[in-house]
Design a protein around this motif. Structure first.
Motif, PDB file in Angstrom:
ATOM      1  N   GLU A   1       2.519  -4.953 -14.583  1.00 45.65           N
ATOM      2  CA  GLU A   1       3.094  -4.243 -15.730  1.00 45.65           C
ATOM      3  C   GLU A   1       3.394  -2.782 -15.384  1.00 45.65           C
ATOM      4  OE1 GLU A   1       0.744  -4.597 -19.277  1.00 45.65           O
ATOM      5  OE2 GLU A   1       0.460  -6.752 -18.977  1.00 45.65           O
ATOM      6  N   ALA A   2       2.595  -2.204 -14.510  1.00 36.34           N
ATOM      7  CA  ALA A   2       2.788  -0.804 -14.134  1.00 36.34           C
ATOM      8  C   ALA A   2       3.832  -0.634 -13.029  1.00 36.34           C
ATOM      9  CB  ALA A   2       1.464  -0.198 -13.683  1.00 36.34           C
ATOM     10  N   GLY A   3       4.386  -1.735 -12.543  1.00 36.85           N
ATOM     11  CA  GLY A   3       5.452  -1.658 -11.554  1.00 36.85           C
ATOM     12  C   GLY A   3       4.995  -1.737 -10.117  1.00 36.85           C
ATOM     13  N   PHE A   4       3.805  -2.289  -9.881  1.00 34.18           N
ATOM     14  CA  PHE A   4       3.270  -2.385  -8.522  1.00 34.18           C
ATOM     15  C   PHE A   4       3.066  -3.839  -8.138  1.00 34.18           C
ATOM     16  CE2 PHE A   4       1.800   1.683 -10.260  1.00 34.18           C
ATOM     17  CZ  PHE A   4       2.339   2.549  -9.319  1.00 34.18           C
TER      18      PHE A   4
ATOM     19  N   GLY B   1      -6.328   4.458  -3.430  1.00 33.24           N
ATOM     20  CA  GLY B   1      -5.111   4.018  -2.758  1.00 33.24           C
ATOM     21  C   GLY B   1      -5.227   2.807  -1.857  1.00 33.24           C
ATOM     22  N   ASN B   2      -6.396   2.195  -1.804  1.00 36.32           N
ATOM     23  CA  ASN B   2      -6.621   1.085  -0.880  1.00 36.32           C
ATOM     24  C   ASN B   2      -6.442  -0.271  -1.566  1.00 36.32           C
ATOM     25  OD1 ASN B   2      -8.018   2.754   1.465  1.00 36.32           O
ATOM     26  ND2 ASN B   2      -8.992   3.386  -0.446  1.00 36.32           N
ATOM     27  N   PRO B   3      -5.632  -1.170  -1.016  1.00 34.19           N
ATOM     28  CA  PRO B   3      -5.585  -2.539  -1.546  1.00 34.19           C
ATOM     29  C   PRO B   3      -6.954  -3.196  -1.386  1.00 34.19           C
ATOM     30  CG  PRO B   3      -3.790  -2.125   0.001  1.00 34.19           C
ATOM     31  CD  PRO B   3      -4.743  -0.989   0.136  1.00 34.19           C
ATOM     32  N   VAL B   4      -7.278  -4.124  -2.278  1.00 35.28           N
ATOM     33  CA  VAL B   4      -8.619  -4.703  -2.293  1.00 35.28           C
ATOM     34  C   VAL B   4      -8.556  -6.222  -2.216  1.00 35.28           C
ATOM     35  CG1 VAL B   4     -10.807  -4.872  -3.531  1.00 35.28           C
ATOM     36  CG2 VAL B   4      -9.460  -2.770  -3.684  1.00 35.28           C
TER      37      VAL B   4
ATOM     38  N   MET C   1       0.818  -1.212   0.000  1.00 34.70           N
ATOM     39  CA  MET C   1       0.000   0.000   0.000  1.00 34.70           C
ATOM     40  C   MET C   1       0.852   1.264   0.000  1.00 34.70           C
ATOM     41  SD  MET C   1      -3.231   0.973   2.471  1.00 34.70           S
ATOM     42  CE  MET C   1      -2.351   0.562   3.975  1.00 34.70           C
ATOM     43  N   ARG C   2       2.032   1.206   0.600  1.00 34.50           N
ATOM     44  CA  ARG C   2       2.869   2.409   0.668  1.00 34.50           C
ATOM     45  C   ARG C   2       3.251   2.894  -0.736  1.00 34.50           C
ATOM     46  NH1 ARG C   2       6.017   5.025   4.369  1.00 34.50           N
ATOM     47  NH2 ARG C   2       5.491   3.477   5.954  1.00 34.50           N
ATOM     48  N   ASP C   3       3.766   1.992  -1.583  1.00 33.76           N
ATOM     49  CA  ASP C   3       4.130   2.398  -2.945  1.00 33.76           C
ATOM     50  C   ASP C   3       2.903   2.833  -3.747  1.00 33.76           C
ATOM     51  OD1 ASP C   3       6.806   1.941  -2.541  1.00 33.76           O
ATOM     52  OD2 ASP C   3       6.809  -0.058  -3.463  1.00 33.76           O
ATOM     53  N   TRP C   4       1.795   2.161  -3.534  1.00 34.00           N
ATOM     54  CA  TRP C   4       0.551   2.503  -4.237  1.00 34.00           C
ATOM     55  C   TRP C   4       0.075   3.896  -3.830  1.00 34.00           C
ATOM     56  CZ3 TRP C   4      -1.560   1.387  -8.498  1.00 34.00           C
ATOM     57  CH2 TRP C   4      -2.933   1.466  -8.733  1.00 34.00           C
ATOM     58  N   ARG C   5       0.200   4.210  -2.554  1.00 36.33           N
ATOM     59  CA  ARG C   5      -0.167   5.545  -2.063  1.00 36.33           C
ATOM     60  C   ARG C   5       0.755   6.605  -2.633  1.00 36.33           C
ATOM     61  NH1 ARG C   5       1.425   6.199   3.905  1.00 36.33           N
ATOM     62  NH2 ARG C   5       3.396   6.804   2.901  1.00 36.33           N
ATOM     63  N   GLU C   6       2.069   6.330  -2.586  1.00 38.81           N
ATOM     64  CA  GLU C   6       3.046   7.312  -3.017  1.00 38.81           C
ATOM     65  C   GLU C   6       3.023   7.540  -4.527  1.00 38.81           C
ATOM     66  OE1 GLU C   6       4.805   9.206  -0.943  1.00 38.81           O
ATOM     67  OE2 GLU C   6       3.679   8.160   0.630  1.00 38.81           O
ATOM     68  N   ALA C   7       2.484   6.610  -5.280  1.00 39.77           N
ATOM     69  CA  ALA C   7       2.437   6.750  -6.742  1.00 39.77           C
ATOM     70  C   ALA C   7       1.581   7.923  -7.178  1.00 39.77           C
ATOM     71  CB  ALA C   7       1.911   5.461  -7.371  1.00 39.77           C
ATOM     72  N   GLY C   8       0.583   8.267  -6.382  1.00 36.89           N
ATOM     73  CA  GLY C   8      -0.254   9.417  -6.695  1.00 36.89           C
ATOM     74  C   GLY C   8      -1.519   9.061  -7.462  1.00 36.89           C
ATOM     75  N   ALA C   9      -2.410  10.030  -7.521  1.00 34.58           N
ATOM     76  CA  ALA C   9      -3.734   9.806  -8.106  1.00 34.58           C
ATOM     77  C   ALA C   9      -3.658   9.450  -9.580  1.00 34.58           C
ATOM     78  CB  ALA C   9      -4.609  11.041  -7.898  1.00 34.58           C
ATOM     79  N   GLN C  10      -2.797  10.140 -10.345  1.00 38.86           N
ATOM     80  CA  GLN C  10      -2.729   9.861 -11.780  1.00 38.86           C
ATOM     81  C   GLN C  10      -2.332   8.417 -12.047  1.00 38.86           C
ATOM     82  OE1 GLN C  10      -0.558  12.296 -14.482  1.00 38.86           O
ATOM     83  NE2 GLN C  10      -1.695  14.173 -14.039  1.00 38.86           N
TER      84      GLN C  10
ATOM     85  N   LEU D   1      -2.053  -6.120  -4.617  1.00 38.32           N
ATOM     86  CA  LEU D   1      -2.950  -5.008  -4.317  1.00 38.32           C
ATOM     87  C   LEU D   1      -4.405  -5.325  -4.660  1.00 38.32           C
ATOM     88  CD1 LEU D   1      -0.664  -2.097  -5.522  1.00 38.32           C
ATOM     89  CD2 LEU D   1      -1.605  -2.337  -3.203  1.00 38.32           C
ATOM     90  N   VAL D   2      -4.626  -6.237  -5.584  1.00 36.43           N
ATOM     91  CA  VAL D   2      -5.960  -6.804  -5.811  1.00 36.43           C
ATOM     92  C   VAL D   2      -5.813  -8.310  -5.683  1.00 36.43           C
ATOM     93  CG1 VAL D   2      -7.874  -7.124  -7.415  1.00 36.43           C
ATOM     94  CG2 VAL D   2      -6.687  -4.930  -7.325  1.00 36.43           C
ATOM     95  N   SER D   3      -6.459  -8.895  -4.691  1.00 36.05           N
ATOM     96  CA  SER D   3      -6.291 -10.328  -4.433  1.00 36.05           C
ATOM     97  C   SER D   3      -7.636 -11.003  -4.229  1.00 36.05           C
ATOM     98  CB  SER D   3      -5.422 -10.560  -3.196  1.00 36.05           C
ATOM     99  OG  SER D   3      -4.077 -10.192  -3.446  1.00 36.05           O
ATOM    100  N   LEU D   4      -7.724 -12.215  -4.739  1.00 31.44           N
ATOM    101  CA  LEU D   4      -8.923 -13.037  -4.584  1.00 31.44           C
ATOM    102  C   LEU D   4      -8.816 -13.835  -3.297  1.00 31.44           C
ATOM    103  CD1 LEU D   4     -11.510 -13.982  -6.289  1.00 31.44           C
ATOM    104  CD2 LEU D   4     -10.146 -16.020  -6.793  1.00 31.44           C
ATOM    105  N   VAL D   5      -9.901 -13.811  -2.507  1.00 33.99           N
ATOM    106  CA  VAL D   5      -9.955 -14.607  -1.279  1.00 33.99           C
ATOM    107  C   VAL D   5     -11.231 -15.443  -1.323  1.00 33.99           C
ATOM    108  CG1 VAL D   5      -9.769 -14.581   1.228  1.00 33.99           C
ATOM    109  CG2 VAL D   5      -8.801 -12.697  -0.089  1.00 33.99           C
TER     110      VAL D   5
END
Length: 558
Positions: A253-256, A225-228, A101-110, A260-264
């Motif tokens: 592919e985008a480097g994350f 910014g929230n993992p799902v 989540m930290r890298d996802w948050r820091e990546a920014g809205a765009q 961050l999206v996981s099936l449970v």
């Protein structure tokens, strides 16, 4: 922001801008065509074979830590899917998500929005294949599975992304705050504003609309910014698994981190939802399903904000009308579509016991009921068309419910089973329509999920309005339909809609139906009555998924 994420944002910028404009104007717009002819002919032809290639083997995803295999889906059309899915250890997954989540948050809205838009674009291209998965888990007919499971679901996901972008764009990254002090030097403060996600998001998918009801929460949380964690219904895992695979591929592919999206996934015998919902790290929960479980989540998962679409008593009030045949034909479609397994299907139809006025003269209560039954019979007279429209009952519980409800009133039209030309074991049943008196409130004021509806004999239109007001205030409703040729009554119905916070569809007798909802224009549910505490989709659905954390320093602007 990674270069790949920037490229994704740039390539879809026009779509995003058009989506933002659409939610402001509420006019018709979609980038995802609902006609199969607009999609690659090769993709359409290959879809059945691609679906069959997934059967009877493990479905692979990026998984975290130790896993075990779960499965057990059975198509409502009568065969086992035989697919196994990896169930990650929740503790290990949550720990990995918190790191990612930290890298996802820091990546920014765009960056986040760009990734979301690319996921949606790839899902759209796969719509024919996704339709197969939706059909054989939910029981939807092939056309509905394609439209609702594909482009219409993607519309709702894009709508959530547009609201998320709009909400985040309102927050400046930096500001210089200067306060004049008269003869003294001004006070200068440099301020920074950080969009910070709430935490891990749990999206609890339903069995009847495994993508349509899942995508708003998925994309609203991911964009902000929230993992799902996607927790599918045990009977409808495959469409959510395909969605997860596409999301993970784009994230990687985008480097994350793809986690961050996981099936449970889980099973009916060993459910996980309550355990996941009570995890302290889970701060957002999206749920579609029963009142009982929705209420449990709201009452018990107090560490999280719960967005719950539950159930209500969808209502139609008939006061007067111009064309009885056109109206009953319209209602016949609404009652038949997907065998009433929609959160928008009418259940209680209020008609004065003295009858109604029409352009062709007075029509008695019994004749209105008979006309509706006749319209349903005519609409479903061709068995092939009937099977396409009705689809199959997702759950055997719905089949049992039809039998249980026969004794709740006088049968106007009995439900019958139909045989599918291709799938002999499909659970296909036509609508059950019952006549009841207004005093039989226990019959029509409880949700009877499935192809079950009641024509309620009231003392007058005023009585119909009062009953509707009482029932919806207590039980909620996602749709409210009405028919009248009297403008004064129309005004009363508008007032009723506002009083009970239920969207009104007035005098529908053509190609639009009360149980249809168009993204970018229609607000699906209002969040203002017991049927749902959120709306798909508005600013409130998205903006509370992040907080703004500021920092400030003397004499600096950044």
């Amino acid at each position: 922001m990674t270069q790949s994420a920037q490229q994704m944002f740039d390539s879809h910028r026009q779509t995003l801008e058009q989506a933002v404009e659409a939610i402001a104007t509420r006019t018709f717009w979609t980038p995802y065509p609902e006609s199969m002819r607009k999609y690659s002919e090769d993709a359409v032809k290959a879809a059945p074979a691609n679906f069959e290639a997934l059967l009877n083997q493990p479905f692979t995803l990026n998984s975290v830590g130790s896993t075990k295999q779960v499965g057990g889906e059975i198509s409502p059309y009568g065969f086992e899917l035989g697919i196994n899915y990896e169930q990650p250890n929740p503790d290990e997954l949550i720990a990995a998500m918190q790191v990612a989540m930290r890298d996802w948050r820091e990546a920014g809205a765009q960056a986040r929005v760009g990734v979301c838009l690319e996921i949606l674009s790839r899902l759209n291209a796969m719509s024919p294949e996704i339709a197969q998965a939706v059909m054989h888990t939910s029981g939807q007919g092939p056309l509905m599975a394609f439209q609702a499971g594909g482009p219409h679901a993607q519309d709702r996901g894009l709508e959530a992304v547009a609201y998320a972008w709009q909400a985040m764009a309102q927050i400046p990254a930096t500001a210089q705050w200067v306060k004049p002090q008269g003869k003294h030097d001004p006070i200068v403060m440099g301020k920074r504003f950080h969009i910070v996600p709430r935490g891990i998001s749990l999206v609890v998918a339903c069995s009847t609309f495994p993508t349509w009801n899942t995508y708003p929460g998925l994309f609203a949380s991911l964009a902000t910014g929230n993992p799902v964690m996607l927790k599918p219904h045990p009977g409808a895992i495959l469409p959510v698994a395909i969605t997860t695979r596409v999301a993970q591929e784009v994230l990687e592919e985008a480097g994350f981190d793809p986690c961050l999206v996981s099936l449970v996934p889980d099973t009916a015998d060993a459910p996980l939802t309550k355990t996941l919902a009570l995890e302290p790290a889970v701060k957002l929960i999206d749920f579609t399903g029963s009142n009982a479980f929705g209420d449990w989540l709201i009452e018990n998962a107090t560490q999280a904000q719960v967005f719950a679409e539950k159930a209500g008593i969808n209502t139609v009030i008939i006061d007067s009308l111009d064309n009885l045949k056109a109206v009953t034909a319209n209602l016949a479609f609404s009652l038949s579509l997907y065998s009433g397994q929609m959160c928008t299907t009418p259940q209680a139809i209020y008609v004065p016991k003295s009858g109604i006025a029409t352009a062709d003269g007075h029509v008695s209560f019994d004749d209105v009921a008979a006309a509706l039954a006749k319209a349903v019979q005519a609409f479903l007279s061709d068995n092939d068309r009937a099977c396409t429209v009705l689809g199959a009952l997702q759950s055997v519980d719905t089949q049992a419910r039809i039998d249980e409800c026969r004794g709740l009133g006088e049968i106007v039209l009995d439900s019958e089973s139909r045989k599918h030309a291709q799938y002999s074991d499909a659970r296909i049943h036509t609508p059950l329509i019952l006549k009841v008196d207004a005093a039989q409130k226990a019959a029509y004021s409880e949700e009877r999920f499935g192809p079950i509806s009641f024509i309620v004999a009231t003392d007058s239109t005023a009585h119909s309005i009062e009953l509707a007001r009482e029932v919806i205030r207590e039980k909620g409703a996602i749709t409210l339909g009405a028919y009248t040729t009297d403008e004064a009554v129309a005004d009363q119905l508008e007032e009723l809609a506002m009083d009970v916070a239920a969207p009104l569809s007035l005098n529908l007798d053509g190609g639009i139906f009360v149980n249809q909802s168009a993204a970018f224009s229609d607000f699906h549910a209002t969040g203002g009555n017991p049927a749902a505490n959120a709306s798909l989709c508005n600013q409130a659905f998205v903006a509370s998924r992040f907080v703004v954390v500021q920092s400030r320093r003397h004499g600096q602007s950044n």
